[in-house]
Design an enzyme around this catalytic site. Sequence first.
Site, PDB file in Angstrom:
ATOM      1  N   GLU A   1       0.878  -1.153   0.000  1.00 26.72           N
ATOM      2  CA  GLU A   1       0.000   0.000   0.000  1.00 26.72           C
ATOM      3  C   GLU A   1       0.917   1.204   0.000  1.00 26.72           C
ATOM      4  OE1 GLU A   1      -1.530   2.957   2.241  1.00 26.72           O
ATOM      5  OE2 GLU A   1      -2.459   1.368   3.463  1.00 26.72           O
TER       6      GLU A   1
ATOM      7  N   CYS B   1      -2.540   7.550   5.154  1.00 27.60           N
ATOM      8  CA  CYS B   1      -2.646   7.140   3.750  1.00 27.60           C
ATOM      9  C   CYS B   1      -3.921   7.684   3.143  1.00 27.60           C
ATOM     10  CB  CYS B   1      -2.692   5.627   3.616  1.00 27.60           C
ATOM     11  SG  CYS B   1      -1.768   4.747   4.843  1.00 27.60           S
TER      12      CYS B   1
END
Lengths: 529, 529
Positions: free
Chosen positions: A267, A304
């Site tokens: 990720e 994120c």
Amino acid sequence: MTMPLTGELLIAGRAQRGEGAAFHAFDATSGEPIAPPVFHAASVADVDRACELADEAFDAYRALPAEQRARFLDDCAARIEALGDPLIERAMTETGLPRARLEGERARTVNQWRMFAALVRSGDALDARVEPALPHRQPPRTDLRFWRIGVGPVAVFGASNFPLAFSVGGGDTASALAAGCPVVVKAHPAHPGTSELVGRAVQQAVAAASLPAGVFALLFDAGYDAGCALVQHPAIRAVGFTGSRTGGLALLKLAAARPEPIPVYAEMSSVNPNLLLPGALAARGETLAREFTASATLGCGQFCTNPGLMLGLTGATFDAFAAYAAREFSAVPAGVMLTAGILHAYERGVERLSQHPQVTTLARGAAVSGRAQAALWRVRANSFLTDPSLGEEVFGPSSMLVECADEAELRVVLRKLEGQLTVTLHMDPADAELAHSLLPLIERKAGRLLVNGFPTGVEVCDAMVHGGPFPATSDSRSTSVGTAAIERFLRPVCYQNFAEDLLPEALRDGNPLNLRRRFAGRPETKETG
Amino acid sequence: MTMPLTGELLIAGRAQRGEGAAFHAFDATSGEPIAPPVFHAASVADVDRACELADEAFDAYRALPAEQRARFLDDCAARIEALGDPLIERAMTETGLPRARLEGERARTVNQWRMFAALVRSGDALDARVEPALPHRQPPRTDLRFWRIGVGPVAVFGASNFPLAFSVGGGDTASALAAGCPVVVKAHPAHPGTSELVGRAVQQAVAAASLPAGVFALLFDAGYDAGCALVQHPAIRAVGFTGSRTGGLALLKLAAARPEPIPVYAEMSSVNPNLLLPGALAARGETLAREFTASATLGCGQFCTNPGLMLGLTGATFDAFAAYAAREFSAVPAGVMLTAGILHAYERGVERLSQHPQVTTLARGAAVSGRAQAALWRVRANSFLTDPSLGEEVFGPSSMLVECADEAELRVVLRKLEGQLTVTLHMDPADAELAHSLLPLIERKAGRLLVNGFPTGVEVCDAMVHGGPFPATSDSRSTSVGTAAIERFLRPVCYQNFAEDLLPEALRDGNPLNLRRRFAGRPETKETG
């Protein structure tokens, strides 16, 4: 109960000093090294040993009955909780994140373990299927049964920004262990003490359950050698990573170049576009600006899912929103970032934008030396479109307003965007038609779509997707949060014409484990089972 | 109904001559070119056009209600069937495969389409999940809903050895279209006429359903340029391939080097080990030898699931099996192979083994110039272990007996084997203990495990796994046969806090499509839904 830190690797059920270079933890707020202990990096031999033990432990661990595996996962949760305040305090020191945030993160972390324990108990992730023999068909069909088993030992890389939820005892570790895969963690060097505490808790749970010690190992390295050796080790069958695009791409490359390539679930980066549709902007621009600022600067912007890109249409309401947001951003206090390196990268990103001829600096937050100063930018879509670097993530409390001349230009911007973790629509009923028309476009761009909320905050549940098209992640077919995260570490196996007693119990006649199986292509019922 | 072949590409709902080099189909039996028509390769511009149209078609195609998508898949099946005998005859000419085999393959091919139509109607592959809002929780949780959507346009590479089931209208195409993904097929140049016939049938089904023409395209190329351009095209989001290890690895490399890497599902090579356990060998060595020979030489050995490796323990029963198998292999007639190139590769493989100092030639079948001569080899496990090339697939009617000194050596051989599509146990009740002890080892090596059967023959059903660890396939988490094949082309998307009318119908309150959904982590019932 306080556990003294030793700075050692956790391999083979023991703590042992790494053979590699020494390094220190740092106090994120003061910038000063913390000692003792000194941490020692894993050598390639240390990595080899951890991986070989993981491989040896795999068969015994995956053969564990579901209830025992679930109890082990629950025990990991309990032991992480039992670390108590010393864990929170160590994490606060190492990361500069506030107590409330870390306590919330700890709750989320132990919820993850418990969710996976429940999933293991349910047996649903086994996806058990039975296709009975059709002896009278021409040609006859023999009996076929299907389930999913662990792929093998998994390497997990701890993240800098979630010292608990995406680190040693985070979602990757919990989901891999739930799948029946041993785990070798490479701790993030930004919080090695936090990592050691959690690692010891998991190691103790392994011992308490009398599992092979190779089921879990924790490695340290402030450099790259141990991580590279880990991804290249033949025993490792998959990789979980949360971090920078550079780091993720480097691991992808290593994994693809192996004699046997393995999947990497990295990720990496996302700017999480928020679309300010006209009705919403007209109705509540000031509220949106306030909520946006709170979300973009939460945890010093180190998420994120940070809203890094705000898209709207030219006009008075957009200008008003920009003014409100500028006012809000101006009042944002300077923040402590996770590490000096992350602060430095943030400052470089901000510097680049501040010098950009087409980018207007709308606001800067309070400035304090050694702290991150929030930054709000504005750019016209036609400039944004000509410079792809303006769509890149600046990790930290920075966000950019993009002004589109009309809906057509908004669509062009969306179409050109890279893959994202999230896309958010801010809309009122009056925006319904526009929202409908944008939906197919944003579905192709992200793993999670939101309406009238902000993307920071990721629920741990059955319906979560924390993932998205490249480069948000390296593999858009997966999520790293929620029950579906377990699928990353499973592969299907079919048993053809097996006698009853050679079959895994989950696949035997009469459904002895009482699973939700499929039988002849349909959910199994008492009549068919 | 006979359709004249034109040798044209099928793009944008039309047939058009490729801008690339001309090539011919060949009669596999005579080795002579067949003309007319002459086939023309796709140029890079042709590839671009097909991919761009696929991308444009994606949103409309994936938005199609399930019943319409299912009817389209059923119609593809019906139109392939309706091609009738001319399809079988053309395939016989181009591949040298016999009528019965091709008629069986056609039945399997249309079954695949119908199985996916049924899967689409069921909605099970959507994996719909609802997590209701928890407004009273602290912090409150907003509503979250989850399903899986197509990844985008898929490139499919036809295989040489299954001109119907793994080619233009094969499992990759059917599963990608079932997932809602447009498909661009690169036909295998070994059977371009067969490919054109099937391609026209699918293209007509697209038109009959009034779908955007970009939903399906068929490209030709006797070389590599069109295939490379296809895998590199930014609109392509996944690749399905069945073929050689060299070919699969080349595509993997291209896909990994793209600015946005994409998944490649390549089914590459497998020697499908068969373990002859002592009890079974003692009880029915002669029968096993006969059945083994039939399986190993079926279709001239041109199956991915061909039993290429027979493992047993030193002793009189193994020697007797070897003698029986040698007798059977000696009687195998010479066979027509799919192409001159495949025959040539087979002959090189056989030559290599016949010259190998540690390999004994047990038997050769009948020899006819221009035909494949069956070959049976024997080697001791200690020699097998020192030369990894002996474990490589020789595509064709070649198989090797490996004699292990004892169970320990058998385990070493198994442990050192590369990943396989299948592993088979031949066992009697007396072998149960040994079989049990080998199971964890073979589960790690293959996607399908068989008892007392032969791996050739792959059922199209819910419980099939046609896949396995690298290098059997490039991605062990998947299967290319059976309902689970659709998962390769799906990705999860989560909708957070969406108003009812903006949600996909599948995820709305009250379950209007009557799907098997999950609600709050459990199967939805009328009470919760």
